[in-house]
Design an enzyme around this catalytic site. Structure first.
Site, short mmCIF file in Angstrom:
data_model
loop_
_atom_site.label_atom_id
_atom_site.label_comp_id
_atom_site.label_asym_id
_atom_site.label_seq_id
_atom_site.Cartn_x
_atom_site.Cartn_y
_atom_site.Cartn_z
N SER A 1 -13.86 -36.32 20.41
CA SER A 1 -15.16 -36.47 21.08
C SER A 1 -16.28 -35.68 20.42
CB SER A 1 -15.03 -36.02 22.54
OG SER A 1 -14.58 -34.68 22.57
N ARG A 2 -15.92 -34.65 19.65
CA ARG A 2 -16.98 -33.83 19.04
C ARG A 2 -16.49 -33.24 17.72
NH1 ARG A 2 -16.24 -28.40 21.40
NH2 ARG A 2 -14.52 -28.52 22.89
N LYS B 1 -1.79 -22.84 12.12
CA LYS B 1 -2.18 -23.75 11.05
C LYS B 1 -1.16 -23.72 9.90
CE LYS B 1 -5.87 -25.31 13.05
NZ LYS B 1 -5.95 -26.71 13.48
N TYR C 1 -3.97 -18.18 15.50
CA TYR C 1 -4.61 -19.36 14.90
C TYR C 1 -4.10 -19.58 13.48
CZ TYR C 1 -8.26 -22.50 13.22
OH TYR C 1 -8.93 -23.56 12.67
N ALA D 1 -1.36 -18.57 12.15
CA ALA D 1 0.05 -18.95 12.19
C ALA D 1 0.21 -20.40 12.65
CB ALA D 1 0.81 -18.02 13.13
N GLY E 1 -8.88 -34.78 19.84
CA GLY E 1 -10.13 -34.02 19.79
C GLY E 1 -11.23 -34.82 19.13
N SER F 1 -6.18 -25.53 8.29
CA SER F 1 -7.28 -24.60 8.07
C SER F 1 -7.02 -23.70 6.87
CB SER F 1 -7.46 -23.71 9.30
OG SER F 1 -8.38 -22.68 9.04
N ASN G 1 -6.18 -33.58 15.09
CA ASN G 1 -7.39 -32.79 14.83
C ASN G 1 -7.67 -31.73 15.90
OD1 ASN G 1 -10.33 -32.34 13.87
ND2 ASN G 1 -10.54 -33.08 15.98
#
Ligand code: NAP
Length: 253
Positions: free
Chosen positions: A12-13, A162, A158, A160, A10, A145, A86
């Site tokens: 690129s941004r 992380k 989400y 869970a 991930g 996170s 990431n």
């Protein structure tokens, strides 16, 4: 070839782009991974300082594609010293799935998509990267996170995913230390990226900024600095750690 070989998923941004920039600024060669953002990834590669950077593609939920992507990154960079896990899904484009507003089908689909990308995808990338690090050591840094600890009531998959990432990093930190591979995590709170922009611009934005006594959210560069340090030779002793990067918005014991 100078510097280390670094794969940023991930890249690129958002946070990934800042991470790629931090490594390139330090003299490393970076493979920028993306799924849909080919244009952004190519533009970033062209503007990174130094030479030998590459762009690689895979849907992280596709195990075979992940293996091919990691191997391609290692081949194009001449090895692999650092993996930054990431890439992840959460944002406004992703429908939330509170228990009583989801059908059973929606609930199951959401859990499968989020876990396949954020957790299983990262675990698969770690396995593939470790094969390249086995002889000469390396670093794996997961971007987790705050939600792993604070909870994500509207996006439980989400949170869970992380929490699973943290547990995965701690297990791998022990398993891979004998090979000179140090594994660790950062756990950011809100960061200004595509994932959160709409939220931060909405009427809830002020409340989100007020979560921190600094009254702001993080810049991607602040997360990148910690990732860069965790991947440094000096940070071997931080193996197994999870660094909170949330501006004191959530204090866990
Ligand atoms: P972002 O701007 O939304 O970017 C997400 C990145 O993940 C993109 O590069 C995207 O690739 C990639 N990605 C998403 N799904 C993918 C898939 N199935 N296969 C491959 N790549 C995929 O996100 P961000 O805010 O920078 O977040 C980066 C990481 O930090 C995530 O793991 C996120 O959970 C974590 N995080 C973010 C915040 C925050 O407030 N922003 C807070 C805590 C943790 P494409 O561009 O090619 O689609």
């Amino acid at each position: 070839m100078s510097g280390r070989a670094v794969l940023v998923t991930g890249g690129s941004r958002g946070i990934g782009r800042a991470v790629a920039r931090a490594f390139a600024a330090g003299g490393d060669r970076v493979a920028i991974h993306h799924r849909d953002s080919a244009g952004l990834a190519e533009r970033l590669r062209a503007e990174l300082p130094g030479e030998g950077h590459a762009v690689v593609r895979a849907d992280l939920a596709d195990a075979d594609a992940v293996r091919a992507m990691v191997d391609e990154a290692a081949q194009r960079l001449g090895g692999l010293d650092v993996l930054v896990n990431n890439a992840g899904v959460f944002g406004p484009a992703d429908p939330p799935h509170p228990v009583f507003e989801s059908s059973y089908e929606q609930w199951r689909a959401r859990w499968r998509e989020v876990l396949d990308t954020n957790l299983v995808g990262a675990a698969n990338a770690a396995w593939c990267a470790a094969q390249h690090m086995r002889e000469r050591g390396g670093r794996i840094v997961n971007v987790s996170s705050r939600g792993a600890f604070r909870g994500e009531p509207a996006n439980p998959a989400y949170g869970a995913s992380k929490a699973g990432m943290n547990a995965m990093a701690q297990s791998l930190a022990v398993a891979l230390a004998p090979y000179g591979i140090a594994v660790a995590c950062v756990a950011p709170g809100f960061v200004e990226t595509d994932m959160t922009n709409e939220h931060l611009k909405s009427e809830r934005g002020e409340a989100v900024r007020a979560q921190s006594p600094f009254h702001r959210v993080a810049r991607p560069e602040e997360i990148a600095a910690a990732v860069h340090w965790l991947a440094s030779p000096e940070a071997e002793w931080a193996a197994g750690t999870i660094i909170d990067l949330n501006g004191a918005s959530y204090l866990r014991s």
